[in-house]
Design a protein around this motif. Structure first.
Motif, PDB file in Angstrom:
ATOM      1  N   VAL A 277       0.777  -1.362  -0.135  1.00 31.76           N
ATOM      2  CA  VAL A 277       0.059  -0.069  -0.064  1.00 31.76           C
ATOM      3  C   VAL A 277       0.874   1.128  -0.026  1.00 31.76           C
ATOM      4  O   VAL A 277       0.636   2.311  -0.806  1.00 31.76           O
ATOM      5  CB  VAL A 277      -0.938   0.190   1.135  1.00 31.76           C
ATOM      6  CG1 VAL A 277      -1.600   1.333   1.343  1.00 31.76           C
ATOM      7  CG2 VAL A 277      -1.825  -1.194   1.150  1.00 31.76           C
ATOM      8  N   GLY A 278       1.956   1.179   0.696  1.00 30.38           N
ATOM      9  CA  GLY A 278       2.836   2.336   0.735  1.00 30.38           C
ATOM     10  C   GLY A 278       3.573   2.763  -0.658  1.00 30.38           C
ATOM     11  O   GLY A 278       3.633   3.810  -1.036  1.00 30.38           O
ATOM     12  N   GLY A 279       3.550   1.692  -1.416  1.00 30.11           N
ATOM     13  CA  GLY A 279       4.391   2.032  -2.726  1.00 30.11           C
ATOM     14  C   GLY A 279       3.076   2.290  -3.508  1.00 30.11           C
ATOM     15  O   GLY A 279       3.333   3.562  -4.368  1.00 30.11           O
ATOM     16  N   MET A 280       1.929   2.132  -3.321  1.00 26.67           N
ATOM     17  CA  MET A 280       0.716   2.725  -4.229  1.00 26.67           C
ATOM     18  C   MET A 280       0.634   4.151  -3.843  1.00 26.67           C
ATOM     19  O   MET A 280       0.283   4.890  -4.647  1.00 26.67           O
ATOM     20  CB  MET A 280      -0.557   1.871  -4.041  1.00 26.67           C
ATOM     21  CG  MET A 280      -0.262   0.447  -4.739  1.00 26.67           C
ATOM     22  SD  MET A 280      -1.960  -0.568  -4.546  1.00 26.67           S
ATOM     23  CE  MET A 280      -2.913   0.415  -5.755  1.00 26.67           C
ATOM     24  N   LEU A 281       0.523   4.423  -2.449  1.00 23.65           N
ATOM     25  CA  LEU A 281       0.551   5.680  -2.096  1.00 23.65           C
ATOM     26  C   LEU A 281       1.778   6.740  -2.542  1.00 23.65           C
ATOM     27  O   LEU A 281       1.282   7.763  -3.197  1.00 23.65           O
ATOM     28  CB  LEU A 281       0.722   5.776  -0.580  1.00 23.65           C
ATOM     29  CG  LEU A 281       0.874   7.180   0.191  1.00 23.65           C
ATOM     30  CD1 LEU A 281      -0.346   7.888   0.037  1.00 23.65           C
ATOM     31  CD2 LEU A 281       1.180   6.991   1.770  1.00 23.65           C
ATOM     32  N   ILE A 282       2.808   6.355  -2.570  1.00 22.35           N
ATOM     33  CA  ILE A 282       3.881   7.251  -3.129  1.00 22.35           C
ATOM     34  C   ILE A 282       3.411   7.389  -4.913  1.00 22.35           C
ATOM     35  O   ILE A 282       3.546   8.347  -5.415  1.00 22.35           O
ATOM     36  CB  ILE A 282       5.202   6.488  -2.992  1.00 22.35           C
ATOM     37  CG1 ILE A 282       5.645   6.495  -1.562  1.00 22.35           C
ATOM     38  CG2 ILE A 282       6.345   7.338  -3.761  1.00 22.35           C
ATOM     39  CD1 ILE A 282       5.577   8.003  -0.924  1.00 22.35           C
ATOM     40  N   ALA A 329       7.685  -2.064  -6.017  1.00 24.16           N
ATOM     41  CA  ALA A 329       7.053  -2.474  -7.196  1.00 24.16           C
ATOM     42  C   ALA A 329       5.734  -2.151  -7.228  1.00 24.16           C
ATOM     43  O   ALA A 329       5.391  -2.025  -8.471  1.00 24.16           O
ATOM     44  CB  ALA A 329       6.967  -4.065  -6.774  1.00 24.16           C
ATOM     45  N   TRP A 330       5.229  -1.552  -6.182  1.00 21.04           N
ATOM     46  CA  TRP A 330       3.968  -0.986  -6.321  1.00 21.04           C
ATOM     47  C   TRP A 330       3.569   0.436  -6.589  1.00 21.04           C
ATOM     48  O   TRP A 330       2.525   1.031  -6.549  1.00 21.04           O
ATOM     49  CB  TRP A 330       3.149  -1.228  -5.147  1.00 21.04           C
ATOM     50  CG  TRP A 330       2.661  -2.819  -5.043  1.00 21.04           C
ATOM     51  CD1 TRP A 330       3.421  -3.787  -4.698  1.00 21.04           C
ATOM     52  CD2 TRP A 330       1.459  -3.292  -5.474  1.00 21.04           C
ATOM     53  NE1 TRP A 330       2.603  -5.059  -4.693  1.00 21.04           N
ATOM     54  CE2 TRP A 330       1.546  -4.809  -5.377  1.00 21.04           C
ATOM     55  CE3 TRP A 330       0.292  -2.728  -6.234  1.00 21.04           C
ATOM     56  CZ2 TRP A 330       0.584  -5.687  -5.563  1.00 21.04           C
ATOM     57  CZ3 TRP A 330      -0.873  -3.648  -6.222  1.00 21.04           C
ATOM     58  CH2 TRP A 330      -0.641  -5.150  -6.291  1.00 21.04           C
ATOM     59  N   ILE A 331       4.843   1.132  -6.886  1.00 16.39           N
ATOM     60  CA  ILE A 331       4.787   2.735  -7.079  1.00 16.39           C
ATOM     61  C   ILE A 331       4.069   2.925  -8.455  1.00 16.39           C
ATOM     62  O   ILE A 331       3.099   3.566  -8.551  1.00 16.39           O
ATOM     63  CB  ILE A 331       6.087   3.233  -6.868  1.00 16.39           C
ATOM     64  CG1 ILE A 331       6.537   3.415  -5.400  1.00 16.39           C
ATOM     65  CG2 ILE A 331       6.325   4.791  -7.371  1.00 16.39           C
ATOM     66  CD1 ILE A 331       8.101   3.758  -5.267  1.00 16.39           C
ATOM     67  N   PRO A 332       4.414   2.353  -9.459  1.00 10.76           N
ATOM     68  CA  PRO A 332       3.785   2.203 -10.926  1.00 10.76           C
ATOM     69  C   PRO A 332       2.328   2.129 -10.823  1.00 10.76           C
ATOM     70  O   PRO A 332       1.625   2.697 -11.568  1.00 10.76           O
ATOM     71  CB  PRO A 332       4.485   1.376 -11.808  1.00 10.76           C
ATOM     72  CG  PRO A 332       5.351   0.624 -11.115  1.00 10.76           C
ATOM     73  CD  PRO A 332       5.261   1.164  -9.552  1.00 10.76           C
ATOM     74  N   VAL A 333       1.805   1.049 -10.114  1.00  5.59           N
ATOM     75  CA  VAL A 333       0.496   0.728  -9.674  1.00  5.59           C
ATOM     76  C   VAL A 333      -0.326   1.976  -9.365  1.00  5.59           C
ATOM     77  O   VAL A 333      -1.243   2.387  -9.962  1.00  5.59           O
ATOM     78  CB  VAL A 333       0.247  -0.536  -8.957  1.00  5.59           C
ATOM     79  CG1 VAL A 333      -1.171  -0.613  -8.835  1.00  5.59           C
ATOM     80  CG2 VAL A 333       0.990  -1.570  -9.593  1.00  5.59           C
ATOM     81  N   GLY A 334       0.055   2.621  -8.320  1.00  8.01           N
ATOM     82  CA  GLY A 334      -0.470   3.748  -7.792  1.00  8.01           C
ATOM     83  C   GLY A 334      -0.586   5.038  -8.630  1.00  8.01           C
ATOM     84  O   GLY A 334      -1.645   5.494  -8.537  1.00  8.01           O
ATOM     85  N   ALA A 335       0.556   5.134  -9.502  1.00  8.62           N
ATOM     86  CA  ALA A 335       0.473   6.230 -10.405  1.00  8.62           C
ATOM     87  C   ALA A 335      -0.532   6.078 -11.536  1.00  8.62           C
ATOM     88  O   ALA A 335      -1.338   6.970 -11.851  1.00  8.62           O
ATOM     89  CB  ALA A 335       2.056   6.473 -10.803  1.00  8.62           C
ATOM     90  N   THR A 336      -0.296   4.925 -12.040  1.00  3.28           N
ATOM     91  CA  THR A 336      -1.236   4.685 -13.138  1.00  3.28           C
ATOM     92  C   THR A 336      -2.665   4.614 -12.859  1.00  3.28           C
ATOM     93  O   THR A 336      -3.758   4.962 -13.591  1.00  3.28           O
ATOM     94  CB  THR A 336      -0.771   3.358 -14.006  1.00  3.28           C
ATOM     95  OG1 THR A 336      -0.725   2.227 -13.071  1.00  3.28           O
ATOM     96  CG2 THR A 336       0.497   3.394 -14.605  1.00  3.28           C
ATOM     97  N   ASN A 337      -2.889   4.010 -11.657  1.00  3.96           N
ATOM     98  CA  ASN A 337      -4.370   4.023 -11.126  1.00  3.96           C
ATOM     99  C   ASN A 337      -4.992   5.362 -11.317  1.00  3.96           C
ATOM    100  O   ASN A 337      -6.272   5.743 -11.732  1.00  3.96           O
ATOM    101  CB  ASN A 337      -4.627   3.435  -9.928  1.00  3.96           C
ATOM    102  CG  ASN A 337      -4.583   1.769  -9.927  1.00  3.96           C
ATOM    103  OD1 ASN A 337      -4.677   1.246 -11.045  1.00  3.96           O
ATOM    104  ND2 ASN A 337      -4.221   1.302  -8.812  1.00  3.96           N
ATOM    105  N   VAL A 338      -4.407   6.471 -10.593  1.00  2.00           N
ATOM    106  CA  VAL A 338      -4.726   7.644 -10.675  1.00  2.00           C
ATOM    107  C   VAL A 338      -4.883   8.356 -11.988  1.00  2.00           C
ATOM    108  O   VAL A 338      -5.928   8.945 -12.379  1.00  2.00           O
ATOM    109  CB  VAL A 338      -3.863   8.651  -9.807  1.00  2.00           C
ATOM    110  CG1 VAL A 338      -4.214  10.094  -9.820  1.00  2.00           C
ATOM    111  CG2 VAL A 338      -3.610   8.220  -8.322  1.00  2.00           C
TER     112      VAL A 338
END
Length: 436
Positions: A277-282, A329-338
């Motif tokens: 979740v932290g990766g998605m937050l960033i 690994a989850w940073i790109p997921v958070g960015a593209t979701n937004v």
């Protein structure tokens, strides 16, 4: 972003999202760990994930109702109902009736109620903020979701270790009550294309029972509007890659409690979820500056990076390194979701927003329940690390999907999506169906 919070309606929606996400995060940690604890194997967590995710595939059925009903009523009603159902677990525990099957029955009911919440919030944003504020508004909402999720998943594992999962259920019921009170003060304008206000819609809900057949026909017609919009556009190909990665994510979530147990227990489980979740937050916070880059470049480069880093996390063998790599690994997921959420809101007409967003949500998570069920079985049969490795390859599949499809590869910015070749401008010009 400060101007967004000068908008009182947006501020209340944002606060309500903070509170309800706190409840959702606490519940998610408690429910999966309790299912694992009571069941004793990855099969039960896989089954729990299957039952929880299955209602998400039916979210498209809620779309026409979201477009018709008063959004405030949806938000208030769902929060109140979820708070009541969450309390059944502590009550069953106090009465000595709590088994894994009680947990497995409550989980899909709560998930089903939740399928009205996010399409309603998605439909509300274009009505309360200007079009040029949509990326910032979605970034703020993603921060509310991911930021609270980050804190509560990390703390959730620690609370479970110290006080047990039942304590988190009690906390969860309080947050749902608080969210109910916040949403009571929210007023959402009607969509621009609707000739009547929400009060007129409320009167329409008291139709003569003899008109039930006609109302059902209108509902089905509006449901087809949302499906046809997506089916006739480039969004179909965006969803194709998502199905693969979501199946892999579902399988990972199924084995994560058992994987965490091998690395420390419930606190390790909370930290693993918090890293994701932290990766998605960033990533969500980085969405606004990344908006100027090509959507294709973000998708290809981001998920290629995410897949490689995820595989390295599983292979690391040292828990702190695994946490750090999962985070990355989850940073790109958070960015593209937004950015994709803003894309949908900028091209989809308001009268279709609830239907289209719910169809997209249902389709994108359609493979997760099956992935969860198979992941639980695979974890028992082949080992949890093997199942978790599949998620890394799922990320790589999304990058490959965008790379090989010529239209996806050619998408640059949100403004480019107005072209006829993407099937969105024609759909956006469609006339609204008659309200039922």
């Amino acid at each position: 972003m400060r101007s967004l919070f000068e908008n009182l309606t947006f501020s209340r929606l944002f606060l309500g999202r903070l509170v309800t996400n706190a409840g959702d995060s606490a519940y998610a940690v408690a429910a999966m760990w309790l299912a694992f604890q009571l069941g004793g194997s990855s099969f039960y967590t896989g089954l729990a994930g299957f039952l929880t995710m299955l209602p998400q595939t039916l979210q498209f059925l809620a779309g026409p109702l979201v477009d018709r009903w008063r959004i405030r009523r949806i938000l208030v009603g769902t929060q109140l109902a979820q708070g009541i159902f969450v309390l059944t677990i502590p009550v069953a525990y106090a009465m000595g009736w709590l088994t894994v099957w009680v947990v497995l029955v409550v989980m899909p009911i709560l998930s089903l109620l939740n399928q009205f919440v996010y399409p309603a919030e998605q439909a509300a944003l274009p009505r309360v903020v200007d079009k040029d504020e949509l990326v910032e508004a979605n970034s703020a909402f993603s921060f509310a979701y991911q930021g609270v999720d980050f804190a509560f998943t990390a703390l959730g594992g620690i609370v479970i270790a110290a006080m047990g999962a039942i304590a988190l259920y009690l906390v969860d019921s309080v947050t749902f009550l608080a969210a109910t009170l916040v949403f009571l003060g929210v007023k959402i304008p009607a969509a621009e294309s609707q000739s009547n206000g929400e009060e007129t819609k409320e009167e329409a809900e008291n139709e003569d029972p003899e008109n039930v057949t006609s109302a059902l026909d209108d509902y089905l017609a509006q449901l087809r509007d949302g499906i046809d919009y997506v089916r006739g556009s480039i969004l179909v190909w965006v969803l194709a890659g998502s199905l693969v990665v979501n199946a892999a994510i579902g399988s990972t979530l199924a084995v994560l409690p058992a994987y965490a147990k091998a690395h420390g227990g419930s606190d390790a489980y909370g930290f693993l979820l918090a890293a994701v979740v932290g990766g998605m937050l960033i990533g969500s916070l980085a969405a606004s500056p990344l908006e100027r880059f090509s959507l294709a470049a973000l998708s290809i480069g981001g998920f290629l990076f995410g897949g490689v880093v995820w595989l390295a996390a599983v292979a690391a063998g040292w828990f702190p390194a695994t946490l750090g790599l999962f985070f990355l690994a989850w940073i790109p997921v958070g960015a593209t979701n937004v950015i994709f959420a803003a894309m949908i809101q900028s091209v989809v007409p308001e009268h279709l927003m609830g239907r289209v967003s719910s169809v997209l949500s249902s389709a994108s998570v359609g493979a997760m329940p099956l992935g969860s069920l198979l992941g639980g079985l695979g974890g028992d049969a082949f080992g949890n690390a093997v199942v978790m490795t599949t998620t890394g390859f799922g990320f790589l599949c999304i990058a490959l999907c965008w790379l090989i499809h010529p239209q996806l590869r050619a998408i640059a910015t949100l403004d480019d999506l107005g072209g006829e070749e993407y099937g969105l401008s024609t759909a956006a010009g469609a006339e609204p169906s008659e309200s039922f």
